[in-house]
Design an enzyme around this catalytic site. Structure first.
Site, short mmCIF file in Angstrom:
data_model
loop_
_atom_site.label_atom_id
_atom_site.label_comp_id
_atom_site.label_asym_id
_atom_site.label_seq_id
_atom_site.Cartn_x
_atom_site.Cartn_y
_atom_site.Cartn_z
N TYR A 49 -40.24 -24.29 51.82
CA TYR A 49 -40.55 -24.39 50.38
C TYR A 49 -41.89 -25.06 49.81
O TYR A 49 -42.51 -25.02 48.81
CB TYR A 49 -39.45 -24.68 49.29
CG TYR A 49 -38.36 -23.66 49.52
CD1 TYR A 49 -38.58 -22.37 49.54
CD2 TYR A 49 -37.33 -24.09 50.09
CE1 TYR A 49 -37.56 -21.37 49.74
CE2 TYR A 49 -36.12 -23.12 50.40
CZ TYR A 49 -36.34 -21.83 50.19
OH TYR A 49 -35.26 -21.00 50.57
N SER A 79 -31.06 -22.05 52.95
CA SER A 79 -32.23 -22.73 53.04
C SER A 79 -32.42 -23.80 53.88
O SER A 79 -33.09 -24.83 53.50
CB SER A 79 -32.65 -23.14 51.52
OG SER A 79 -32.87 -22.06 50.55
N ARG A 137 -32.56 -10.75 54.86
CA ARG A 137 -33.43 -11.11 55.84
C ARG A 137 -32.84 -11.85 56.79
O ARG A 137 -31.95 -12.70 56.52
CB ARG A 137 -34.41 -12.15 55.13
CG ARG A 137 -35.85 -12.47 55.84
CD ARG A 137 -36.46 -13.54 55.36
NE ARG A 137 -35.82 -14.74 55.72
CZ ARG A 137 -35.40 -15.64 55.07
NH1 ARG A 137 -35.62 -15.69 53.55
NH2 ARG A 137 -34.92 -16.85 55.34
N ASN A 196 -29.44 -13.75 55.15
CA ASN A 196 -29.87 -14.14 53.87
C ASN A 196 -29.80 -12.97 53.01
O ASN A 196 -30.40 -12.03 53.01
CB ASN A 196 -31.13 -14.75 53.62
CG ASN A 196 -31.23 -16.12 54.51
OD1 ASN A 196 -30.86 -16.99 54.39
ND2 ASN A 196 -31.95 -15.74 55.72
N ASP A 214 -32.66 -13.97 60.20
CA ASP A 214 -33.28 -15.17 60.73
C ASP A 214 -32.91 -15.40 62.31
O ASP A 214 -31.77 -15.24 62.65
CB ASP A 214 -33.06 -16.66 59.81
CG ASP A 214 -33.57 -16.56 58.67
OD1 ASP A 214 -34.35 -15.63 58.41
OD2 ASP A 214 -33.18 -17.13 57.79
N GLU A 237 -28.64 -16.14 61.11
CA GLU A 237 -27.85 -15.84 59.83
C GLU A 237 -28.60 -14.83 59.44
O GLU A 237 -29.88 -14.29 59.51
CB GLU A 237 -27.66 -17.12 58.87
CG GLU A 237 -29.19 -17.31 58.52
CD GLU A 237 -28.97 -18.65 57.56
OE1 GLU A 237 -27.75 -19.24 57.38
OE2 GLU A 237 -30.04 -19.35 57.01
N GLU A 250 -29.97 -25.26 45.98
CA GLU A 250 -31.21 -24.74 45.87
C GLU A 250 -31.79 -24.17 44.36
O GLU A 250 -32.40 -23.19 44.20
CB GLU A 250 -31.08 -23.27 46.54
CG GLU A 250 -30.74 -23.49 48.12
CD GLU A 250 -30.42 -22.18 48.97
OE1 GLU A 250 -31.05 -21.55 49.31
OE2 GLU A 250 -29.05 -22.10 49.35
N GLY A 274 -35.81 -15.30 49.43
CA GLY A 274 -36.28 -16.16 48.61
C GLY A 274 -37.64 -15.23 47.82
O GLY A 274 -38.09 -14.39 48.82
#
Length: 305
Positions: free
Chosen positions: A208, A142, A247, A268, A249, A266, A14, A272
């Site tokens: 992205y 990601s 964050r 994070n 998901d 998951e 990443e 990002g």
């Protein structure tokens, strides 16, 4: 004036995302009145330590992926005694290891998908779950390396043969429905975003690339599901021991009607911070602009937590 060193780049899959995050963070912290030192991270750890000598007041960790959000760089910063943003060593390591995170979520009675960890040989030998199912690396972010296997799909043996993410993989049931996410700042869950990929699922490209996905916030889902997503994101943040921003998901299966089934995928710990990123978008929706968000993260920085 507080001196903030921004770590960005790194040596994970990443890296490009981290470079983009770092550039935006550097500009935002400058606008917020901090004295900013950019530190582009490569494979030379000694060079990183040298760049942090003398020590800044705070390190803003804008690294993503392995060595950036798995507890590794956090351990180095603990050793150096420098406060840093986002989660500490243990929470970072737990969240990045999908097998460990699943155990934490299950112990906290949070909703997770049916699944198990398999070896490459097991995956090559036969379907580990009824199709459709998802194959994931245990320690990447990601959506790197994520593949959906559908009924009649003959790629399983090829995936196992070319697997480059260690000796094992996580396989989980595929949850139909919608992709949603919830940002958390400290003890506050922000809002719910629905993610609509332009094509396929919410993979690296959708995350992205410009135009890769469309974000709807607040998500137009049943109020009970909306509140459950907020509560579950905060509960997951706490269960892992996260600090600062995270964050969560989810998949939200409303195929049989609403309110549907909410499944935590998951957490994070290094969300990002690029132009297409979800956390800054949610913060803006709640009245927190990007410089203020980055400044808040600096204020939450700590060491030995």
């Amino acid at each position: 004036m507080r001196r903030v060193a921004v770590l960005y780049g790194g040596i994970s899959a990443e890296r490009e995302v981290s470079l983009a995050s770092g550039r935006q963070v550097i500009a935002a912290l400058g606008a917020a009145g901090f004295a900013v030192t950019p530190v582009e991270v490569g494979g030379d750890l000694g060079a990183v330590i040298a760049a942090l000598t003398p020590a800044p007041d705070v390190v803003f960790n804008a690294l993503h992926g392995r060595f950036g959000e798995d507890g590794a760089i956090q351990g180095v910063l603990e050793w150096l005694g420098i406060p840093y943003t986002h989660s500490g060593v243990l929470a970072s390591a737990l969240a990045m290891d999908k097998e460990a995170a699943r155990r934490v979520f299950a112990a906290a009675n949070l909703p997770i998908a049916a699944g198990r960890v398999v070896s490459r040989a097991d995956l090559a030998a036969g379907d580990p779950l009824p199709a459709p199912y998802v194959v994931k690396p245990l320690g990447e972010g990601s959506s790197v390396g994520v593949t959906i296997i559908t009924a009649g799909d003959n790629r399983r043996a090829e995936i196992a043969a070319n697997w480059r993410f260690g000796p094992r993989a996580l396989v989980e049931e595929f949850i139909p429905g919608r992709e949603i996410t919830v940002g958390v700042l400290g003890e506050r869950a922000l809002t719910v975003t629905e993610i609509l990929p332009a094509a396929g699922f919410y993979d690296y490209q959708a995350k992205y690339a410009a135009g890769g996905s469309r974000h709807v916030l607040p998500a137009a889902i049943h109020p009970a599901a909306f509140e459950a997503a907020l509560a579950t994101a905060l509960a997951a943040h706490r269960a892992l021991g996260c600090r600062g921003a995270s964050r969560a998901d989810f998949r939200y299966d409303d195929t049989a009607g609403e309110p549907g089934r909410l499944v935590l995928l998951e957490v994070n710990t290094q969300p990002g911070l690029t132009a297409t990123s979800l956390l800054p978008e949610q913060a803006a929706c709640m009245g927190i602009d990007f410089p203020a968000l980055c400044a808040w993260m600096v204020e939450q920085a700590a060491c030995r937590v």
